[in-house]
Design an enzyme around this catalytic site. Structure first.
Site, PDB file in Angstrom:
ATOM      1  N   CYS A 298       0.886  -1.179   0.000  1.00  0.00           N
ATOM      2  CA  CYS A 298       0.000   0.000   0.000  1.00  0.00           C
ATOM      3  C   CYS A 298       0.917   1.221   0.000  1.00  0.00           C
ATOM      4  O   CYS A 298       1.120   1.850   1.033  1.00  0.00           O
ATOM      5  CB  CYS A 298      -0.917  -0.014   1.211  1.00  0.00           C
ATOM      6  SG  CYS A 298      -1.804  -1.571   1.471  1.00  0.00           S
ATOM      7  N   ALA A 299       1.447   1.571  -1.159  1.00  0.00           N
ATOM      8  CA  ALA A 299       2.641   2.400  -1.221  1.00  0.00           C
ATOM      9  C   ALA A 299       2.402   3.898  -1.104  1.00  0.00           C
ATOM     10  O   ALA A 299       3.251   4.620  -0.561  1.00  0.00           O
ATOM     11  CB  ALA A 299       3.390   2.127  -2.521  1.00  0.00           C
ATOM     12  N   ALA A 300       1.316   4.414  -1.669  1.00  0.00           N
ATOM     13  CA  ALA A 300       1.120   5.874  -1.716  1.00  0.00           C
ATOM     14  C   ALA A 300       1.055   6.461  -0.304  1.00  0.00           C
ATOM     15  O   ALA A 300       0.527   5.817   0.604  1.00  0.00           O
ATOM     16  CB  ALA A 300      -0.159   6.194  -2.482  1.00  0.00           C
ATOM     17  N   PRO A 301       1.628   7.660  -0.125  1.00  0.00           N
ATOM     18  CA  PRO A 301       2.205   8.566  -1.129  1.00  0.00           C
ATOM     19  C   PRO A 301       3.687   8.354  -1.418  1.00  0.00           C
ATOM     20  O   PRO A 301       4.276   9.130  -2.156  1.00  0.00           O
ATOM     21  CB  PRO A 301       1.970   9.942  -0.512  1.00  0.00           C
ATOM     22  CG  PRO A 301       2.077   9.701   0.950  1.00  0.00           C
ATOM     23  CD  PRO A 301       1.482   8.339   1.193  1.00  0.00           C
ATOM     24  N   GLY A 302       4.322   7.338  -0.829  1.00  0.00           N
ATOM     25  CA  GLY A 302       5.670   6.986  -1.238  1.00  0.00           C
ATOM     26  C   GLY A 302       6.791   7.226  -0.256  1.00  0.00           C
ATOM     27  O   GLY A 302       7.952   6.926  -0.560  1.00  0.00           O
ATOM     28  N   GLY A 303       6.488   7.750   0.922  1.00  0.00           N
ATOM     29  CA  GLY A 303       7.541   7.998   1.894  1.00  0.00           C
ATOM     30  C   GLY A 303       8.274   6.731   2.292  1.00  0.00           C
ATOM     31  O   GLY A 303       9.518   6.685   2.310  1.00  0.00           O
ATOM     32  N   LYS A 304       7.529   5.693   2.608  1.00  0.00           N
ATOM     33  CA  LYS A 304       8.155   4.428   3.018  1.00  0.00           C
ATOM     34  C   LYS A 304       8.766   3.703   1.822  1.00  0.00           C
ATOM     35  O   LYS A 304       9.787   3.031   1.949  1.00  0.00           O
ATOM     36  CB  LYS A 304       7.129   3.553   3.730  1.00  0.00           C
ATOM     37  CG  LYS A 304       6.570   4.167   5.016  1.00  0.00           C
ATOM     38  CD  LYS A 304       5.544   3.254   5.667  1.00  0.00           C
ATOM     39  CE  LYS A 304       4.975   3.892   6.936  1.00  0.00           C
ATOM     40  NZ  LYS A 304       4.101   5.047   6.630  1.00  0.00           N
ATOM     41  N   ASP A 322      -0.754   0.320  -5.341  1.00  0.00           N
ATOM     42  CA  ASP A 322      -1.834   1.103  -4.746  1.00  0.00           C
ATOM     43  C   ASP A 322      -3.051   1.036  -5.653  1.00  0.00           C
ATOM     44  O   ASP A 322      -2.937   0.708  -6.837  1.00  0.00           O
ATOM     45  CB  ASP A 322      -1.411   2.553  -4.525  1.00  0.00           C
ATOM     46  CG  ASP A 322      -2.127   3.170  -3.317  1.00  0.00           C
ATOM     47  OD1 ASP A 322      -3.266   3.630  -3.491  1.00  0.00           O
ATOM     48  OD2 ASP A 322      -1.558   3.157  -2.215  1.00  0.00           O
ATOM     49  N   CYS A 418      -1.036   3.804  11.110  1.00  0.00           N
ATOM     50  CA  CYS A 418      -0.873   5.066  11.846  1.00  0.00           C
ATOM     51  C   CYS A 418      -2.065   5.220  12.792  1.00  0.00           C
ATOM     52  O   CYS A 418      -2.602   6.307  12.974  1.00  0.00           O
ATOM     53  CB  CYS A 418      -0.717   6.260  10.915  1.00  0.00           C
ATOM     54  SG  CYS A 418      -1.940   6.399   9.621  1.00  0.00           S
TER      55      CYS A 418
END
Length: 466
Positions: A298-304, A322, A418
């Site tokens: 679940c990649a967005a928005p891409g920080g991780k 995503d 989160c």
């Protein structure tokens, strides 16, 4: 014709009510379109986030002076009442007469010129209600105002203490005899969430959480270790008289003052990414090595996603998935700005499963209630409903199982949220462990809101070797 900061704020609040995006995105779009000065941009942000965060408190202050049913007041007029009440109650640098007059003048802008007298009368009563006296004790005639600023930087160093602004008469529930209604009204949370947290945490911790979530969250960045060391980037900041302090994560920096992200040195060159400290811990927990093939489910928005590639020294492959095409574009854009290759974005259609793999490791940062990041996403407290947890937990469980299936024997899976809700965190992990043989819990971590950053959770699971 120029537009004022208050007019922009009123328009953003109107869009936010229709769930037309999160406040941060709406504010950014609106202030750019209005071509406001930096000072007015900050004022718009302060107004919008303040009204959304403190909406429940503002309503509790306003209702004694409104002798109409709530539904009889137009939505945009109600926005004006909240805007005015917020300035009068929480912005001591705005003169009371200016807060009243300028807000009343907004009635024409929102298409309700006949409401001027009504708005004026109510806001004058709020101006009379708020005093210039402060106390450190809660009460029915004391509104939680702000964190104590005498202690350096972090809320935890201040012990979670906050100041309260005295009112001329009690308008809030009594904190002793009615702790849950008081917490809901004074700290601006829905009643069901106030009940839920009081039962779990107790009154003292709820007060600490209330002050933390109602304060502007700190700005954290992750230094791109492929382009700069944390210390060399701090020197780069210091050369422009920008203060930043190191966090516990070796790539983290915290800014005591807020800054425009795009104006920070090294932004265009990809020297850093904006990422909260607690979020940085998640990719690090996966323990990736150069050359690995990693699934970011679940990649967005891409920080991780980008952090994973940094941790692999830029040598490896991340499959970033995503279901939202626009949000998936932010992953590719961030990877490009950070000068990172080896990241493949994959758009998943409804109910489509992840790519087959097998992968060396997987990160499953699932959709969740967001209760750990209410300070950054103030709408969450009002948009989240108690009946959503059942759906979220089913989705989270399914995503974790699917991701674990894609990992080769001996590989690791990190599940993260989160959220600070146990049933979304360890509850999901325990359920999956009961249902999947050969999967063991290797480590887990709870990030507590305000100590020192956002709230959240991660767990690292390991598949048995073949």
């Amino acid at each position: 014709m120029s537009i004022t900061a208050r007019q922009v704020a009123a328009d953003v609040l109107n869009r936010s009510r229709s769930r037309d995006g999160f406040a941060a995105e709406l504010v950014d779009d609106a202030v750019n379109a209005a071509n406001l000065s930096p000072q007015d941009r900050r004022f718009v942000t302060q107004l919008v986030f303040g009204v959304i965060r403190r909406g429940g408190t503002l309503d509790a202050l306003l209702k004694p002076f409104i002798h109409l049913p709530t539904h009889a007041v137009q939505d945009r007029v109600w926005d004006l009442l909240r805007l005015g009440a917020f300035q009068l109650t929480f912005l001591t640098h705005v003169p009371k007469h200016a807060a009243v007059h300028e807000t009343v003048e907004l009635a024409e802008h929102v298409g309700a010129p006949k409401a001027k007298g009504f708005v004026n009368g109510v806001l004058r009563r709020i101006a009379e209600l708020t005093t210039d006296e402060f106390t450190d004790a809660p009460g029915a005639a004391a509104v939680p105002f702000a964190l104590v600023e005498s202690a350096p930087t972090h809320l935890e160093r201040a012990g979670g203490r906050g100041s309260y602004r005295r009112l001329t008469k009690p308008v809030l529930p009594d904190p002793v005899t009615d702790p849950a209604p008081y917490f809901a009204a004074a700290f601006s949370f829905p009643q069901w969430l106030a009940n839920r947290w009081l039962k779990r945490y107790g009154a003292d911790e709820c007060v600490r959480l209330g002050f933390w979530f109602n304060a502007a969250p700190p700005l954290w960045v992750r230094v791109n270790k492929l382009r700069a060391s944390r210390e060399s980037y701090r020197i780069q900041l210091a050369a422009q008289t920008i203060e930043a302090e190191a966090g516990e994560h070796p790539q983290s920096l915290r800014f005591p003052q807020h800054h425009s992200i795009r104006d920070l040195p090294g932004y265009a060159e990809g020297d850093f990414a904006v990422q909260d400290h607690s979020s940085m811990l998640v990719a690090s927990a996966l323990g990736v090595q150069p050359g690995m093939r990693v699934l970011d489910a679940c990649a967005a928005p891409g920080g991780k996603t980008t952090h994973l590639m940094e941790l692999m020294d830029g040598r490896g492959h991340v499959t970033a998935c995503d279901i939202d095409p626009k949000r998936l574009e932010t992953v590719a854009a961030l990877a490009q700005r950070m000068r990172l290759t080896g990241i493949e974005t994959v758009l998943l259609k409804d109910n489509e499963e992840f790519p087959a793999g097998p992968f060396d490791a997987a990160l499953v940062d699932v959709p969740c209630s967001n209760t750990g990041v209410i300070g950054r996403r103030p709408e969450v407290r009002w948009r989240l409903k108690p009946n959503e947890f059942e759906y979220l937990i089913r989705l989270q469980t399914r995503l974790l199982i699917l991701a674990a299936d894609r990992v080769k024997p001996g590989g690791a899976v990190v599940y993260s949220t989160c959220s600070i809700e146990p049933d979304e965190n360890e509850g999901v992990v325990k359920a999956v462990l009961r249902g999947m043989r050969g999967l063991t819990l290797e480590a887990e971590h709870h990030s507590v809101p305000g100590r020192p950053s956002d709230g959240g959770y991660w767990a690292r699971l390991r598949k048995a070797k073949a």
